[in-house]
Structures are given as C-alpha cells and as structure tokens.
Design a protein around this motif. Sequence first.
Motif, PDB file in Angstrom:
ATOM      1  N   ASP A 119       0.817  -1.217   0.000  1.00 46.14           N
ATOM      2  CA  ASP A 119       0.000   0.000   0.000  1.00 46.14           C
ATOM      3  C   ASP A 119       0.848   1.264   0.000  1.00 46.14           C
ATOM      4  N   MET A 120       2.155   1.122   0.241  1.00 43.03           N
ATOM      5  CA  MET A 120       3.027   2.302   0.226  1.00 43.03           C
ATOM      6  C   MET A 120       3.241   2.816  -1.193  1.00 43.03           C
ATOM      7  N   ARG A 121       3.008   1.939  -2.182  1.00 41.04           N
ATOM      8  CA  ARG A 121       3.215   2.336  -3.579  1.00 41.04           C
ATOM      9  C   ARG A 121       1.841   2.400  -4.262  1.00 41.04           C
ATOM     10  N   LEU A 122       1.197   3.576  -4.172  1.00 40.69           N
ATOM     11  CA  LEU A 122      -0.141   3.742  -4.734  1.00 40.69           C
ATOM     12  C   LEU A 122      -0.123   3.761  -6.258  1.00 40.69           C
ATOM     13  N   MET A 123      -1.265   3.412  -6.852  1.00 38.96           N
ATOM     14  CA  MET A 123      -1.435   3.452  -8.302  1.00 38.96           C
ATOM     15  C   MET A 123      -2.687   4.251  -8.640  1.00 38.96           C
ATOM     16  N   ALA A 124      -2.537   5.231  -9.521  1.00 39.32           N
ATOM     17  CA  ALA A 124      -3.715   5.951  -9.998  1.00 39.32           C
ATOM     18  C   ALA A 124      -4.496   5.056 -10.935  1.00 39.32           C
ATOM     19  N   ASP A 125      -3.760   4.311 -11.782  1.00 40.77           N
ATOM     20  CA  ASP A 125      -4.389   3.336 -12.663  1.00 40.77           C
ATOM     21  C   ASP A 125      -3.503   2.101 -12.738  1.00 40.77           C
ATOM     22  N   VAL A 126      -4.059   1.027 -13.239  1.00 35.60           N
ATOM     23  CA  VAL A 126      -3.323  -0.239 -13.357  1.00 35.60           C
ATOM     24  C   VAL A 126      -3.120  -0.525 -14.834  1.00 35.60           C
ATOM     25  N   ASP A 127      -1.874  -0.795 -15.212  1.00 38.41           N
ATOM     26  CA  ASP A 127      -1.531  -1.044 -16.612  1.00 38.41           C
ATOM     27  C   ASP A 127      -1.334  -2.528 -16.862  1.00 38.41           C
ATOM     28  N   ILE A 128      -1.951  -3.007 -17.946  1.00 40.11           N
ATOM     29  CA  ILE A 128      -1.812  -4.409 -18.351  1.00 40.11           C
ATOM     30  C   ILE A 128      -1.564  -4.444 -19.852  1.00 40.11           C
ATOM     31  N   LEU A 129      -0.493  -5.108 -20.258  1.00 43.11           N
ATOM     32  CA  LEU A 129      -0.237  -5.282 -21.689  1.00 43.11           C
ATOM     33  C   LEU A 129      -1.049  -6.464 -22.193  1.00 43.11           C
ATOM     34  N   VAL A 130      -1.721  -6.260 -23.334  1.00 41.38           N
ATOM     35  CA  VAL A 130      -2.529  -7.312 -23.949  1.00 41.38           C
ATOM     36  C   VAL A 130      -2.070  -7.489 -25.389  1.00 41.38           C
ATOM     37  N   ASP A 131      -2.049  -8.712 -25.848  1.00 42.18           N
ATOM     38  CA  ASP A 131      -1.729  -8.972 -27.257  1.00 42.18           C
ATOM     39  C   ASP A 131      -2.651  -8.120 -28.130  1.00 42.18           C
ATOM     40  N   HIS A 132      -2.047  -7.275 -28.993  1.00 47.44           N
ATOM     41  CA  HIS A 132      -2.844  -6.293 -29.748  1.00 47.44           C
ATOM     42  C   HIS A 132      -3.912  -6.946 -30.616  1.00 47.44           C
ATOM     43  N   SER A 133      -3.706  -8.206 -31.028  1.00 49.56           N
ATOM     44  CA  SER A 133      -4.707  -8.880 -31.869  1.00 49.56           C
ATOM     45  C   SER A 133      -5.916  -9.341 -31.063  1.00 49.56           C
ATOM     46  N   GLN A 134      -5.836  -9.241 -29.721  1.00 55.51           N
ATOM     47  CA  GLN A 134      -6.910  -9.730 -28.857  1.00 55.51           C
ATOM     48  C   GLN A 134      -7.608  -8.604 -28.091  1.00 55.51           C
ATOM     49  N   MET A 135      -7.420  -7.375 -28.530  1.00 56.15           N
ATOM     50  CA  MET A 135      -7.992  -6.239 -27.799  1.00 56.15           C
ATOM     51  C   MET A 135      -9.518  -6.260 -27.796  1.00 56.15           C
ATOM     52  N   LYS A 136     -10.125  -6.725 -28.871  1.00 55.63           N
ATOM     53  CA  LYS A 136     -11.601  -6.773 -28.927  1.00 55.63           C
ATOM     54  C   LYS A 136     -12.131  -7.770 -27.891  1.00 55.63           C
ATOM     55  N   ARG A 137     -11.503  -8.932 -27.794  1.00 59.24           N
ATOM     56  CA  ARG A 137     -11.921  -9.927 -26.799  1.00 59.24           C
ATOM     57  C   ARG A 137     -11.646  -9.416 -25.385  1.00 59.24           C
ATOM     58  N   ALA A 138     -10.540  -8.685 -25.235  1.00 60.77           N
ATOM     59  CA  ALA A 138     -10.241  -8.107 -23.920  1.00 60.77           C
ATOM     60  C   ALA A 138     -11.303  -7.083 -23.541  1.00 60.77           C
TER      61      ALA A 138
END
Length: 392
Positions: A119-138
């Motif tokens: 909890d000492m390292r806060l996040m404004a947002d969470v980043d996740i890399l996704v295979d670009h060909s699967q963005m619609k399914r994501a």
Amino acid sequence: MNEKLDREIAGRYLISLLAAVLHNEVPPPIPQNLDLLFLYKLASRHSVANMACYGLSRLDPLPDPDKMKAFQEARKKGLAKEARQELEVRQILSALEENYIKCMPLKGFIIKHFYPQPDMRLMADVDILVDHSQMKRARDTMLSLGYTVEHTGGHHDVYHKQPVMNIELHRTLIPERMDRLHTYFESIWNRVKLHAGTSYQYEMSQVDFYIYLMAHMAKHHRGGGTGIRSVMDVWVYRNYYKEQIDGNYVRAEFEKTGLSGFAQSMEGLSEQWFNKKIDQEIDQEVAAYILANGTYGSGKNAVINRFIRETKEAEGFTVAKLKFALRMLFPARPHMEILFPFLHKMPFLMPVCWAIRGMRTVIYRRSRIRQNLGLITYLTESRVEKMKKIQQ
C-alpha cells in the motif's frame, strides 16, 4: 519565507521520511520551520502522503494529532485502495486467462510488492499489456466484469469501475512517437516467460522490466515531467534486483535505447535521495525540477516539452508559438482519429471533425479553453530555454 525555499525544505524532509521507511529507520525530527500542511500538500502531489505517514508515525514524540489527520487519512485510503485494486486486478487477470488472452501486468502492480508494504506504492491506474490482436476480446471481458469504456484507440484502451478502479489495457509498451524505444520493445512478447501456474499471463525478465521502468519514466519526463515516486521506484527495484540488473549488459541495452544518460542521472539521484549517497554527482537543477513536479509532472511542463519537440530550430520564437497554438486548436490526424475513428477511412472529413470538436469544447468544456489559453501564455522563451537545459 518564499515558496521556493518552503518547497526545498519540505522536499528534503519528505525524501528523508521516505528513505527512513525504506530502511526501517526512525526519521530525523521535523524541521522547526516546516509547516506540516505544506509537507502534506507536497507529498500528495507526488502520491506519497500515505507512505510519509508511516515515517511520521515513528517519531518520538509524535507530531500534533490535528496536523497528522490528513496523513493518517491518506494512509487509511491507501490501504483500502490497494486492497481493492489487488482484488480487482486478480479477477481481471483470471478472466483474461479464462478467455485465452495473452496479458502481462506492468509497472506499479509489480513493483509495489518490492516496497516494505504494497500500500506504500499507490497506483492511480493499473496497466496491463494485452496482445494487440486480442484487444476486442479483452474489451468484451472488461465489460463482462462491470467496467465501462472510457477511451479506446491509440496506445491503450481505458476502462473504469467506481469508486477507484482505472485500468489501462496497452497494445504496446511504449507509444509509437518514441520510435527508438517503441522499436526496442515491439518484440517483447518474444522475450517474456509465462507466470508460474498460468497459461496466458506473462512476465518480463528483471532486466527487461528495469529497462521498461526507465523507459516509462523517460516518457513522462519527456512529457509533463516525473516526480519523487518514479525516482523511488528506480531505487526500490535496483535494491531488490541489484545483482541481476547491475552490469555491462544493462548498460549496453541503455546505450542501444538512448537511455544511457537518463538512466545514469536517475540512478544517481535515487542513490543520493534514498541511500544517502551524498557523493553521487547529480544535477541539482534536475533534482529541483523533479521536486517541483507532481507524480506525472504538470500540464505546463507538458506544453513546454511538446513545444520543444515540435518546433524547428530555424523558426523564430514568435512564429513557432503561433504555429503551436494553431496545432492545439486543430490537432493532427493521429489525435483526431482517436476521437473520430472513422477518419482513418475518411480523412477528408477532418475539417468537419475539427468543427465538431470545437463545438463540444465550447458547450461542455469551456474551462478547457481558459486552461489552454493560460498554457499558451505561460509559454515564454526563457522557460523554453530552461527546459531545454534540463532535458539535455
């Protein structure tokens, strides 16, 4: 006392608080001329008020309870936010796994586990890399989990769920505009390995993660600027994986990506701030610039840096500033395609889209007009020259 001196005193003490927490030590006493409210505002701007509270709580005697309330509230909120984010992200990763979608959590979600407490390292947002060909399914997966789509297209898609969840699903690690770094990380899927116990969740090697951490920091530095937390991330990760990431190979990779000078500067600053290595040679103007920033810099810095990137050396300042103002009013096609995806196939409709964007701004975002006018006014030749020196 002027604000610049106040900020210097508060900045030095804030860093000493954070360093004490990282080393499990009692921090030095609060300077007599330091206003804790000013310290809290600075810590909040850098997203470390909750961590600073852990340091202040070790003092004997404890600070005035009334002056500690804001810090204690930040710590409570940080604990609750981290717990919620951890639960939600685990659910997202499981859902992506169940739908056979290649994914890889990034940045804060990984590095928070190397801090004394996550909890000492806060996040404004969470980043996740996704295979670009699967963005619609994501996207379908995120909607099934109750998220709303805030933005799609470009470097990443953005999703939100009340009250605190902001998720960025990335197509690439680094935006295309940073061509050298983008090219370096373009083949990252060929260098990752499966996370233990999963079939579609991946992780980078310690070296690749460190280079990415530095590249992402450079991206923010090149944009609106970067803050204390990013420098602290560098120290925390280097301290945890020192044997793996200190060596000729990493230096060679930094040379290859053009990050060598930047990495050396940030590593030196992190050692001076968080490991008390006062013999480190650092540029005090750069250190002061970072202290004056917030977590992700500022809109003013972003405008100056963008002006520097987009201005031709041969142009006079007045002409360059006028052209820059016009570009802000009439953005280029890549930006407009994010707002109006159909422009990709019908670019001749750009004038119509500029008009629609202008009307939307006048009707719904008048404050944005005042903000942009203020940023243009802030853009002066002396400030541009100072920023060029810092960037160099």
